[in-house]
Write a protein that holds these residues in place. Structure first.
Motif, PDB file in Angstrom:
ATOM      1  N   ASN A 114       0.797  -1.179  -0.018  1.00 20.98           N
ATOM      2  CA  ASN A 114      -0.023  -0.003  -0.042  1.00 20.98           C
ATOM      3  C   ASN A 114       0.893   1.296  -0.013  1.00 20.98           C
ATOM      4  O   ASN A 114       0.299   2.445  -0.126  1.00 20.98           O
ATOM      5  CB  ASN A 114      -0.908   0.004   1.250  1.00 20.98           C
ATOM      6  N   CYS A 115       2.081   1.164   0.163  1.00 22.30           N
ATOM      7  CA  CYS A 115       3.069   2.278   0.398  1.00 22.30           C
ATOM      8  C   CYS A 115       2.889   3.280  -0.867  1.00 22.30           C
ATOM      9  O   CYS A 115       2.937   2.787  -2.061  1.00 22.30           O
ATOM     10  CB  CYS A 115       4.412   2.079   0.509  1.00 22.30           C
ATOM     11  N   THR A 116       2.984   4.606  -0.616  1.00 26.98           N
ATOM     12  CA  THR A 116       2.966   5.685  -1.737  1.00 26.98           C
ATOM     13  C   THR A 116       4.338   6.108  -1.785  1.00 26.98           C
ATOM     14  O   THR A 116       4.437   7.076  -2.805  1.00 26.98           O
ATOM     15  CB  THR A 116       1.682   6.492  -1.629  1.00 26.98           C
ATOM     16  N   GLY A 117       5.045   6.048  -0.954  1.00 28.85           N
ATOM     17  CA  GLY A 117       6.324   6.486  -1.011  1.00 28.85           C
ATOM     18  C   GLY A 117       7.320   5.944  -2.066  1.00 28.85           C
ATOM     19  O   GLY A 117       6.931   5.103  -2.982  1.00 28.85           O
ATOM     20  N   LYS A 118       8.478   6.389  -2.040  1.00 24.23           N
ATOM     21  CA  LYS A 118       9.754   6.175  -3.020  1.00 24.23           C
ATOM     22  C   LYS A 118      10.067   4.857  -2.911  1.00 24.23           C
ATOM     23  O   LYS A 118      10.147   3.842  -3.502  1.00 24.23           O
ATOM     24  CB  LYS A 118      10.434   7.253  -3.396  1.00 24.23           C
ATOM     25  N   PRO A 139       8.493  -0.418   1.450  1.00 24.62           N
ATOM     26  CA  PRO A 139       7.645   0.424   2.225  1.00 24.62           C
ATOM     27  C   PRO A 139       8.619   1.466   3.283  1.00 24.62           C
ATOM     28  O   PRO A 139       9.285   1.091   3.768  1.00 24.62           O
ATOM     29  CB  PRO A 139       7.090  -0.580   3.154  1.00 24.62           C
ATOM     30  N   ASP A 140       8.028   2.638   3.072  1.00 21.84           N
ATOM     31  CA  ASP A 140       9.035   3.732   3.732  1.00 21.84           C
ATOM     32  C   ASP A 140       8.508   3.841   5.449  1.00 21.84           C
ATOM     33  O   ASP A 140       9.364   4.445   6.154  1.00 21.84           O
ATOM     34  CB  ASP A 140       8.703   5.096   3.156  1.00 21.84           C
ATOM     35  N   GLY A 141       7.212   3.463   5.476  1.00 18.99           N
ATOM     36  CA  GLY A 141       6.939   3.655   6.931  1.00 18.99           C
ATOM     37  C   GLY A 141       6.227   4.681   7.423  1.00 18.99           C
ATOM     38  O   GLY A 141       5.859   5.139   8.485  1.00 18.99           O
ATOM     39  N   THR A 142       6.337   5.783   6.384  1.00 20.31           N
ATOM     40  CA  THR A 142       6.065   7.097   7.045  1.00 20.31           C
ATOM     41  C   THR A 142       4.762   7.726   6.006  1.00 20.31           C
ATOM     42  O   THR A 142       4.500   8.678   6.411  1.00 20.31           O
ATOM     43  CB  THR A 142       7.338   8.118   6.687  1.00 20.31           C
ATOM     44  N   CYS A 143       4.583   7.128   5.007  1.00 21.68           N
ATOM     45  CA  CYS A 143       3.471   8.008   4.393  1.00 21.68           C
ATOM     46  C   CYS A 143       2.069   7.677   4.761  1.00 21.68           C
ATOM     47  O   CYS A 143       2.182   6.790   6.018  1.00 21.68           O
ATOM     48  CB  CYS A 143       3.275   7.218   2.824  1.00 21.68           C
ATOM     49  N   ARG A 144       1.170   8.252   4.406  1.00 26.76           N
ATOM     50  CA  ARG A 144      -0.054   8.009   5.110  1.00 26.76           C
ATOM     51  C   ARG A 144      -0.643   6.644   5.269  1.00 26.76           C
ATOM     52  O   ARG A 144      -0.983   6.049   6.458  1.00 26.76           O
ATOM     53  CB  ARG A 144      -1.270   8.886   4.406  1.00 26.76           C
ATOM     54  N   ASN A 145      -0.564   5.902   4.219  1.00 27.66           N
ATOM     55  CA  ASN A 145      -0.885   4.585   4.250  1.00 27.66           C
ATOM     56  C   ASN A 145      -0.089   3.400   4.963  1.00 27.66           C
ATOM     57  O   ASN A 145      -0.680   2.744   6.062  1.00 27.66           O
ATOM     58  CB  ASN A 145      -0.873   3.921   2.887  1.00 27.66           C
ATOM     59  N   CYS A 146       1.106   3.854   5.143  1.00 27.91           N
ATOM     60  CA  CYS A 146       1.917   3.245   5.957  1.00 27.91           C
ATOM     61  C   CYS A 146       1.758   3.290   7.582  1.00 27.91           C
ATOM     62  O   CYS A 146       1.624   2.385   8.456  1.00 27.91           O
ATOM     63  CB  CYS A 146       3.378   3.428   5.897  1.00 27.91           C
ATOM     64  N   GLN A 147       1.688   4.819   7.743  1.00 28.68           N
ATOM     65  CA  GLN A 147       1.186   5.093   9.128  1.00 28.68           C
ATOM     66  C   GLN A 147      -0.228   4.495   9.575  1.00 28.68           C
ATOM     67  O   GLN A 147      -0.209   4.188  10.868  1.00 28.68           O
ATOM     68  CB  GLN A 147       1.022   6.667   9.155  1.00 28.68           C
TER      69      GLN A 147
END
Ligand SMILES: [Zn+2]
Length: 285
Positions: free
Chosen positions: A50-54, A57-65
């Motif tokens: 689900n990650c929308t980051g580069k 998974p970045d763990g920081t985008c809205r989805n990850c959070q």
């Protein structure tokens, strides 16, 4: 809040490969004597999806959070919450949930914690979900002991055993050298990379000018910071091992000194190539 640093790198690397090749299974059985790494890795997989980051998974985008804080509408955890068993009443919401479409993404993730506590009726109710879900869903059963899982359930899930390779000397060496579990998972499969690292190292040591070309190829295989870090660690380990051979001791000392210089920089893709060229040409100066 789940911390992605707690994943198991080997299992995460396997899952990333399946994900990259669109080969994720419908259902998994994660067996982990410590329980925690498997649970974190399950959440990591939902983040990867689900990650929308580069750097997924970045763990920081809205989805990850949302996922890591347990608030994503498409990621559900069923857990005994202190009870002795997981009964049919706990499992039923999953089936109801499945009848709806995913809220935010294209696939849902169901995690069942302490799956060894599933009662037989609850396990049976899960069978068709595990076998052929009517909607896109990845179900992950988490357990500390696969022997306590009903064979009918076990046979419908793909098994992933955690900690099996925790004594893997390469992994532990990399972790000891400063690569984090998340970075190790990001590095993933390394067959081609390891071969280029070997060529590069051997050519540099032999003062072979081909090493400049190999530097270019190696840098192309190392687009991210994690992979660059992996390359530098592997080169360092090779040079340290080389110090024990008198014939090449000097060359390896020089190589290590160059690595210390290079290691101080944090690279973009372009100057990682330059750094490898610098190391390659060091003997020529
Ligand atoms: Zn993200």
């Amino acid at each position: 809040m789940i911390d992605l640093q707690g994943i198991e790198p080997d299992s995460a690397a396997q899952l990333r490969q399946a994900f990259d090749h669109k080969k994720l299974a419908h259902s998994y059985l994660f067996v982990d004597p410590t329980a925690e790494r498997a649970k974190t890795t399950a959440y990591w997989l939902a983040c990867l999806f689900n990650c929308t980051g580069k750097n997924r998974p970045d763990g920081t985008c809205r989805n990850c959070q949302q996922i890591l804080s347990g608030n994503h509408p498409d990621v559900l955890l069923i857990s005994p919450e202190g009870r002795e068993t997981l009964g049919i009443d706990q499992v039923r919401p999953l089936k109801a949930e499945l009848a709806k479409s995913p809220v935010e993404s294209t696939c849902r993730f169901f995690f069942i914690e302490s799956a060894e506590k599933l009662t037989a009726p609850a396990a049976n109710a899960l069978l068709n979900l595990l076998e052929e879900p009517i909607a896109p869903v990845v179900t992950i059963l988490l357990t500390t002991n696969s022997n306590q899982i009903l064979p009918t359930v076990r046979s419908r899930t793909q098994l992933l055993t955690f900690g099996a390779s925790s004594t893997d000397s390469k992994t532990s060496q990399l972790l000891a050298s400063g690569l984090t579990p998340a970075e190790l998972a990001e590095v993933g499969e390394t067959t081609d990379l390891d071969q280029q690292i070997k060529y590069y190292y051997e050519e540099v040591l032999a003062d072979d000018l081909k090493s400049v070309v190999t530097a270019y190829q190696l840098a192309a295989l190392a687009p991210s910071h994690a992979i660059q870090k992996y390359v530098l660690i592997q080169l360092k380990l090779k040079a340290q091992a080389g110090l024990r051979q008198p014939a090449v001791q000097m060359a390896n000392m020089k190589f290590l000194a160059g690595l210390v210089e290079v290691d101080k920089l944090r690279f973009s893709h372009v100057n990682f190539k330059q750094a490898l060229e610098y190391l390659a040409l060091q003997g020529k100066r």
